[in-house]
Design a protein around this motif. Structure first.
Motif, PDB file in Angstrom:
ATOM      1  N   ARG A 250       0.838  -1.199   0.000  1.00 54.94           N
ATOM      2  CA  ARG A 250       0.000   0.000   0.000  1.00 54.94           C
ATOM      3  C   ARG A 250       0.880   1.259   0.000  1.00 54.94           C
ATOM      4  NH1 ARG A 250      -3.587  -0.973   4.260  1.00 54.94           N
ATOM      5  NH2 ARG A 250      -2.034  -0.114   5.643  1.00 54.94           N
TER       6      ARG A 250
ATOM      7  N   LEU B  75       1.012   4.207  -2.824  1.00 57.55           N
ATOM      8  CA  LEU B  75       0.888   5.625  -2.501  1.00 57.55           C
ATOM      9  C   LEU B  75       2.057   6.396  -3.113  1.00 57.55           C
ATOM     10  CD1 LEU B  75      -0.335   8.057  -1.015  1.00 57.55           C
ATOM     11  CD2 LEU B  75       1.000   7.360   0.994  1.00 57.55           C
TER      12      LEU B  75
ATOM     13  N   VAL C 182       0.172  13.155   4.420  1.00 55.35           N
ATOM     14  CA  VAL C 182      -0.545  12.737   3.208  1.00 55.35           C
ATOM     15  C   VAL C 182      -1.566  13.803   2.814  1.00 55.35           C
ATOM     16  CG1 VAL C 182      -2.060  10.990   2.176  1.00 55.35           C
ATOM     17  CG2 VAL C 182      -0.196  10.294   3.693  1.00 55.35           C
TER      18      VAL C 182
ATOM     19  N   LEU D 183      -7.218   9.150  -3.281  1.00 61.33           N
ATOM     20  CA  LEU D 183      -5.981   8.518  -2.830  1.00 61.33           C
ATOM     21  C   LEU D 183      -6.285   7.251  -2.036  1.00 61.33           C
ATOM     22  CD1 LEU D 183      -3.467  11.232  -1.612  1.00 61.33           C
ATOM     23  CD2 LEU D 183      -3.184   9.570  -3.440  1.00 61.33           C
TER      24      LEU D 183
ATOM     25  N   CYS E  62      -5.205   3.444  -3.137  1.00 62.64           N
ATOM     26  CA  CYS E  62      -4.224   2.739  -2.305  1.00 62.64           C
ATOM     27  C   CYS E  62      -4.814   1.519  -1.617  1.00 62.64           C
ATOM     28  CB  CYS E  62      -3.635   3.691  -1.258  1.00 62.64           C
ATOM     29  SG  CYS E  62      -2.554   4.919  -1.990  1.00 62.64           S
TER      30      CYS E  62
END
Length: 83
Positions: A13, A17, A60, A74, A78
């Motif tokens: 993951r 990202l 993030v 996002l 992800c």
């Protein structure tokens, strides 16, 4: 405080990202995007390369804002792939 090792899924993951952020950055420099997000270029480099697979939420969020990305988008991109 002992940090538990990341699972392979968590590492994957984080790598996803990083790829997404790198693609969204496009032609912009790492330094430019990092400054816009209020983080160091080294932090962004670690996230993009997967060396920091679990960045803080606010990091993030700041990157998403700097890159004009939706947090929902996002998170969805992800998420683990459906089996």
């Amino acid at each position: 405080m002992v940090r538990t090792p990341l699972t392979p899924e968590e590492r994957e993951r984080g790598e996803r990202l990083g790829r997404l952020l790198r693609e969204a950055r496009g032609g912009r420099s790492m330094t430019e995007v990092a400054a816009s997000a209020g983080i160091s270029a080294e932090t962004l480099r670690k996230i993009e390369t997967g060396r920091a697979p679990t960045p803080a939420f606010f990091t993030v969020a700041a990157l998403a804002r700097a890159l004009a990305l939706s947090m929902d988008e996002l998170a969805g991109l992800c998420a683990p792939a459906a089996v």
